[in-house]
Structure formats: C-alpha cells, structure tokens
Enzyme design. Structure first.
Site, PDB file in Angstrom:
ATOM      1  NE  ARG A 265      41.324  34.623  41.986  1.00 44.56           N
ATOM      2  CZ  ARG A 265      40.051  34.898  41.818  1.00 44.56           C
ATOM      3  NH1 ARG A 265      39.469  34.643  40.644  1.00 44.56           N
ATOM      4  NH2 ARG A 265      39.326  35.410  42.791  1.00 44.56           N
ATOM      5  CG  PHE A 403      48.105  37.796  48.400  1.00 49.87           C
ATOM      6  CD1 PHE A 403      47.587  38.871  49.080  1.00 49.87           C
ATOM      7  CD2 PHE A 403      49.478  37.717  48.242  1.00 49.87           C
ATOM      8  CE1 PHE A 403      48.416  39.848  49.600  1.00 49.87           C
ATOM      9  CE2 PHE A 403      50.315  38.686  48.762  1.00 49.87           C
ATOM     10  CZ  PHE A 403      49.773  39.751  49.452  1.00 49.87           C
ATOM     11  CD  GLU A 404      45.997  38.789  43.605  1.00 52.05           C
ATOM     12  OE1 GLU A 404      44.884  39.255  43.331  1.00 52.05           O
ATOM     13  OE2 GLU A 404      47.032  39.454  43.549  1.00 52.05           O
ATOM     14  N   GLY A 405      41.856  36.234  46.336  1.00 55.86           N
ATOM     15  CA  GLY A 405      40.762  35.290  46.557  1.00 55.86           C
ATOM     16  C   GLY A 405      41.300  34.085  47.286  1.00 55.86           C
TER      17      GLY A 405
END
Length: 593
Positions: A265, A403-405
């Site tokens: 993140r 992306f990334e959560g």
C-alpha cells in the site's frame, strides 16, 4: 498537547502534536539519494520510454529482458540486504526509486510487484537458506517474482481462500491444490508467493517455483488499463512443494499477507505520486502550447485553477509519503534479518505503521485519480485520444483504488486498527477523548494569529479534537458493535486521512521555512494554507454527518453547537493564492513547490 517526536506507536499522530524537526521530508534528500533518483530516471528515459509502445502490447520477452537490465543497474535490489547481493537501501531511497519508475507505466507495475509483494516476503520472513537460495537471483533480475493471494471467490476476504496444502506422510513436501486470480507477472514469473490453508484451516505461505509439476496458468486478462503488465490466473494441481519452502511457520500466513500488503500500500502511494507529477507536467506543457481565442489556454484562470489544485494534491501526497518512509526506516532499520526472531520483529515493525500505510494508499490513489481526471480535462478532446499519454495515465490510475485492498476495506482498517490499539492499551485514545469532553464544553473561540502558518497549526490541532469528539461518541454509543457501523467508520477514516495529510504538509513546510526562510518556501506555504483550510472544511462536514448518525435530540444539538464553535475561522482569498501557484506550475511546466 505537548510536541512529540514523530516516531513510536503508529496512529499516535491523531492524539499528539508532532515536532516538525522529527519528520523526514523530500527537501532533505542526501546526495546519494538524489543520485539513486537520477539513475532511476535515466534508466526509464533510456531503456523504457523508447520501447513504451511495444511494452504496452504485452511483450513477455522484452519485459523479461528489461527486468534483467533493471536488475543489473540495481533497481530490483533496493530492499534486499547486501548479504544477499542487494543494495540494502533505506525506505526513503527505495521510495524514490518507486516514484521515479512510475513514468514507465505498466513496466513500473511489473517491477513494483516483483520488488515489493513478490520479494519482500522472503526478505522479511524467509529463513537464511531461503534468502540465500532466492534473493540474489531476485535482486539481479535473473528470476522474477509474483504474489498470489486473491482467488476467484476471495478478494477482500483473503482468509476465505480455498487453496489447500497437505503435508505428505514422510513430511518432505506439501501438496498444493487451488487457483489464484489476477496474478501480476504470472506470464513470466519464476517464483510465486502462494497462500494456502494447511489441512484446510491453517493459513500459511509457500514459495512455489514455476517449474514444479502441476503449476499452470489461465489466459491473460483483458484489462481496462495497465495493459503492458501480465495478469493471469495461477492454477495448482497436486503441486509438490518441498517442506523447506514453507515461509515462516504454519498458520502465520495471515501475518505475512497483511504486513506485506501494508508495504504494498505504501509503495503504491509512491507510484501514485510519481504519476501525479507526470500528469502535471504533461498538462502544464499542453496548456502552454494549446491556443484558443488567440492565446494559450494556460492563461485562462479556470485552467490555472486546475493546475494549482493538481499541484497542491501532489505536494501533500509527497509530504505524506516521505514522512511515512522515515517512520518505517526508524523501525525496520533496527531488525537483524539473520536473527531467528527476524520474522516476528519484521511483522511488528511493519504492522506498527499499518494505519499510515492505508492512509497513504487511499489518499494517494484518490489524489492521482483527481489529477489524472483534471489532466484529461485540460487536454480536452485530445485527452481522450491514445496518442496522448494523459489518456493512459487516466486508465491506469483506476486500478489503484482496488489494488492492495480496496479503498473501502482500507477505510474500515484505519479507524478499526486505531480502536483495537486503544483497547489493548497501546494508545491513550479513549482517555484523551474523555478528557476532551469537559474542555470542549468550556471552549471559547476567538484566537488571533499573526505568525506564518500559525492559524493552520491551530486548525490541525483543532481537527484532532474534532476527531476525538466524533470518535469518542461513536465508541461510547456502539462499543463492540462499532465495526458494523461501516458508514461511521468510513467518516472517521476520512477525518484521519485529512488530518494526516494536512499535518504532513504543515510540518514539511514549517521545517522548510526554518531551514530556508519564508521567501523560498512561499509557494509551499500557499499550498499548505489552502489545503489545510479546505481539509478542515471537509473534516467539519464529516464530523457533522457522523455525529448526526450517532446522536439525536438535545445530545446532537449540544455536539453540533460545540462543533460550530470549534470550526470558526477567518475566510481568506484562496482564488488569488491558487493563481499564484498556477503561475509557478505554468512557468516551470512541471510540479512546483
């Protein structure tokens, strides 16, 4: 509140006043860090930009060739310790690399997935043997890595994964079965970090090699953007993975997954920063070249306003990203990666700033979306044409909020993590909120401000009080059921995001003024003033909405009365200030500060 150093417990910024001397800013890069940044830019300009169109057509062979070259010049080994043939750089330096690589579009994603979520699990959680076996090749680009967490039926619910791992009777290998979805670099990666449940319930992590029997792949996904990156499903059918390829311990996969996502993140935010700067440069140059009604469109105030607001967001994001890099350096730099406790230490160090990483991710992805959208608008019809790079930046930016959560998941994590830390006694959040109640009832507005950014410093401190007021009310009413109130949690998250952003810009500008003087920091001061005031307005709106959901009747009227007193401030001419910032961007034709 007394000033405190910007280090220690993650999330503490929300209850402490931070000393600007303690933070890391982009204005203090060392000569070595500047050389690293320039080396990265030279690589992108010399190796990537000339073949950009070919890469965008998803050329595996060319991508792998360029990954090897990137490894040769050191761009893949920044986070790999020197003992394993990496550079072992600090987080500020590796962040500079990520930011400068963003100009490489899809190829930047290929590198990002490799050096970040693909390689770091081994760096932080691997055994000495695993590091010795894999890291030198990954740092040199001889092998390419991928990260495999998402499945067709589990995205945000990562622990709902159905991929299984069963230990063989002789204990020599695990047999993996399952499928992973949306795997970046799957088309050519050699090493895969795969998450599977041992015996169907113990979430664990494995290092899987492409050449292992039973490893296969689905077709390339046809994507909206990032078209030059490979995205394919990974299929595992009775894959025999040596027992020594278990990463860390059985049942510790969730700690690896979530902590590596924290790093991911943060790195994503640095990429968003680089792309924002490029969009500003493209837009400013186009605005100076494009004439309408007999003059360049950059001379029209509404175009200038867009450039100024794009520039302000980039300045704030840059301040946040490097502040966070400094925080992470302070923690991760203390770890002995060859120690038997390295995994535990790494997990704790990365988790410490989970809140800040999520804040960077949400703010960065949404800032880039704003900047890219305004960039397209400045380009007019040409912004919709693929020949112009701004069109690709616009398309590529959209995935960052997923992306990334997803940003929704991260918004739940930000206050959720803060409250969990408070419940564990790691942060005196609830005590601060309780002590504030009596102070707020007796609060009398009417301060006068004379010094540079003195009022903005007051607004940041007041914003923290507003958050504590709203957050305290939410915890008091909902208690353990607060996690079910997603709308309220999201509002609390938005307040925390704005507070971290406004404070990061303020501290950076204050530090610059202290070192360089007011004149050299004039543009930075204007951007800080504008952002702090506009963010403060947002916080007022978020707090009003949250309090209205939490209370009603007399209790709500009392809360809103206090909020009204807290949010009194003097209006000023932001239109003229934005014109001054726009003039700097238009003259320099790039990000200006």
């Amino acid at each position: 509140m007394a000033k405190s150093a910007d280090k220690g417990i993650g999330g503490s910024f929300i209850i402490d006043d931070i000393d600007f001397l303690s933070i890391v800013t982009p204005d203090e890069w060392t000569e070595e860090q500047r050389m690293i940044a320039e080396m990265t830019s030279d690589f992108v300009e010399g190796e990537i930009v000339p073949v950009d169109e070919e890469l965008e057509k998803l050329d595996y062979e060319l991508t792998v060739k360029l990954m090897r070259k990137a490894g040769e010049v050191g761009l893949l080994g920044a986070d790999v310790p020197e003992a394993y043939e990496g550079l072992g750089l600090d987080k500020v330096s590796s962040t500079l690399i990520s930011e400068r690589l963003s100009k490489a579009s899809s190829f930047a994603l290929t590198i990002g997935a490799h050096v970040g979520i693909g390689t770091l699990p081994i760096v932080y959680f691997g055994t000495t043997d695993q590091k010795t076996k894999y890291l030198p090749d990954l740092a040199a680009g001889r092998k390419i890595a991928a990260y495999c967490l998402t499945e067709p039926s589990s995205g945000s619910d990562a622990l709902g994964a159905k991929t299984t791992a069963v230990l063989s009777e002789d204990g020599k290998h695990y047999v993996l079965n399952g499928a992973k979805q949306f795997i970046t670099n799957a088309g050519f990666a050699d090493i895969f970090i795969v998450y599977a449940k041992v015996n169907g319930n113990e979430f664990s992590t494995f290092i899987v090699e492409r050449t292992m029997g039973g490893v296969s792949f689905g077709p390339e996904e046809k994507k909206m953007g990032i078209k030059g990156s490979s995205t394919r499903p990974l299929i595992l059918e009775d894959v025999k993975v040596p027992a020594e390829n278990l990463l860390w311990e059985v049942g510790k996969g969730h700690l690896i997954a979530f902590n590596i996502l924290n790093i991911g993140r943060f790195k994503l935010a640095s990429g968003c920063l680089g792309a924002s700067k490029q969009a500003i440069e493209l837009s400013a140059k186009y605005a100076n070249q494009r004439t309408q009604f007999g003059k360049p469109i950059s001379s029209f105030p509404l175009v200038g306003k867009k450039l100024a607001e794009m520039n302000i967001r980039a300045y704030v994001l840059e301040s946040m990203v490097y502040r966070t890099a400094g925080l992470m350096d302070a923690r991760l730099g203390q770890i002995d990666h060859d120690s038997p406790e390295a995994g535990v230490q790494s997990a704790k160090a990365i988790a410490e700033y989970a809140i800040e990483c999520s804040i960077n991710k949400v703010f960065g992805s949404e800032a880039l979306d704003f900047v890219a959208d305004e960039g397209v608008q400045i380009h007019g019809g040409y912004g919709f044409i693929q020949e112009y790079k701004i069109e690709r930046i616009y398309r590529d930016s959209r995935i960052n909020r997923i992306f990334e959560g997803t940003n929704e998941i991260n918004r739940l994590l930000i206050p959720g993590t803060l409250i969990k830390r408070a419940m564990k006694g790691e942060l005196p959040l609830l005590q601060k909120a309780k002590a504030l109640q009596s102070e707020l009832l007796q609060y009398v507005p009417g301060q006068t401000f004379e010094g540079v950014l003195e009022e903005e410093e007051h607004l940041v401190a007041t914003a923290k009080k507003i958050f504590l007021m709203a957050g305290g009310a939410a915890v008091q009413k909902y208690q353990l059921k607060l996690e079910q109130e997603q709308e309220v949690l999201s509002l609390l998250a938005d307040m925390m995001i704005q507070i971290f952003a406004m404070e990061s810009a303020l501290l950076r500008t204050q530090k610059r003024i202290s070192k360089q003087g007011e004149q050299k920091a004039a543009t930075a001061s204007l951007m800080t003033r504008i952002f702090v005031h506009e963010a403060f307005e947002n916080i007022e709106a978020f707090a009003k909405e949250a309090l209205s959901a939490i209370d009603d009747g007399d209790a709500l009227r009392t809360q809103l009365s206090v909020l009204k007193k807290l949010t009194r401030r003097t209006a000023w001419n932001t239109i003229q200030a934005k014109r001054q910032i726009a003039a700097q961007v238009i003259q320099s034709e790039k990000f200006a500060y």
